[in-house]
Design an enzyme around this catalytic site. Structure first.
Site: not given
Length: 362
Positions: A44, A39, A164
């Site tokens: 990040h 994901c 998710c």
């Protein structure tokens, strides 16, 4: 011992290493991981845009089989097939008792400071758990309120992406905005989350579903999943195209990629009274706003973390949608890879040309 992908230093990729897991505490569940989706939220942290204590194991979109449970666990049992969810909930805070479980900070679902860590290296050094899960490992040791049992007919790779991407995208349609049949939606960003939102909007009966993405291959995937129209998100007139398609703008503009420009587009394409929903993890210095004229037109702006899910209820329903042929998870998965190929999988995610990569464990 279990093999895991460990983040030691941001910007340098993941290192495959051995990790040792503690015995389950009273409310904990030990899971043999079977599949884990890759994901953008992981990226990040891996690339250093968001901070996290190191070393840690990323991964938060997973499915597996319960191996062992703690003495007080009531919700799952050994042998159950489960999907994990990063929005672990305590069950008794203000957010939980008012039905907003996705906002729970989940303090009671983590081990107390000073307690034995859930994970450590062979030499005894602790390994930090990311987002309550750390699913890029052959095992997970998590709180029982971070997973839910599902139908055993559900394939693990498809079940993983529900944890998710689908929970966030579909949950936004079903939970956060409660789309009414006939309303219109623009989804900006056609990765896993955006494609799930498009698919859910089709299930919910949206009359116009506009997919905005700069890549033709992503727009083609969106059409397979239910988009009635597509727009190049980088076109100068992208907002006007969406307004023209819908005869005045959309009821819901959903930002699903985590960029300032896509958030701004979600606002610009709204009709009077419309709502912009920001799902992506944008750079921490970004701001999204409504102008005075937007406010006079009754427009609204909201976040919808993890689709404002009630995952113990939502996830089994999404599994049922898939098994009944309503939810298309096959199209969302672009490739299945081994844990050793995880860095290549994240490189593909950075390139942005395909949908979900899923790590499959033997």
């Amino acid at each position: 011992m279990a093999k895991a992908a460990i983040l030691e230093k941001p910007g340098e990729g993941l290192v495959i290493g051995e990790v040792e897991y503690a015995d389950p505490a009273p409310h904990e569940v030990l899971i043999d991981t079977k599949a884990c989706g890759l994901c953008h939220s992981d990226l990040h942290f891996i690339d250093g845009a968001y901070p996290h204590p190191l070393p840690c194991i990323p991964g938060h979109e997973a499915a597996g089989v319960v191996r062992a449970v703690g003495s007080e666990v009531k919700t799952v049992k050994p042998g159950d097939h489960v999907v994990s969810c990063l929005s672990a909930f305590c069950g008794h805070c203000e957010f939980c008792v008012t039905g907003r479980m996705a906002l729970c900070l989940g303090a009671d679902t983590r081990r107390a400071k000073g307690a034995e860590p859930r994970m450590k290296r062979a030499g005894g050094d602790p390994v930090n758990q990311m987002l309550n899960l750390s699913a890029l490992s052959e095992r997970m040791l998590i709180h029982e309120h971070a997973c839910v049992a599902i139908d055993k007919d559900m394939p693990f790779d498809r079940a993983a992406v529900i944890g998710c991407a689908v929970t966030t995208g579909a949950g936004t349609i079903f939970n956060a905005v409660k789309l009414t049949p006939g309303e219109t939606v623009a989804v900006i960003g056609c990765g896993g989350v955006g494609l799930a939102a498009i698919n859910a909007a089709k299930i919910a009966g949206a009359s116009r579903i506009i997919a905005a993405d700069p890549l033709p291959e992503k727009r083609a995937l969106a059409e397979v999943l239910g988009a009635t129209h597509t727009v190049d998100a980088l076109a100068d007139d992208a907002a006007m195209q969406i307004i023209d398609i819908t005869g005045g703008g959309v009821h819901y503009g959903i930002e699903a990629v985590g960029r300032q420009a896509s958030a701004d587009l979600a606002v610009k394409c709204l009709r009077r009274g419309g709502t912009a929903v920001i799902l992506g993890m944008m750079p921490l210095d970004c701001k999204v706003g409504l102008s005075a004229m937007d406010l006079l037109g009754g427009k609204k702006l909201m976040g919808a973390i993890m689709g404002m899910n009630h995952f113990p209820v939502d996830l089994p329903r999404l599994v049922d949608f898939y098994l009944r042929g309503l939810l298309d998870l096959d199209t969302i998965i672009a490739e299945r890879i081994s844990l050793d190929e995880v860095n290549k999988g994240f490189d593909k995610l950075r390139d942005g040309h395909s949908a979900r990569s899923v790590v499959v464990f033997d």
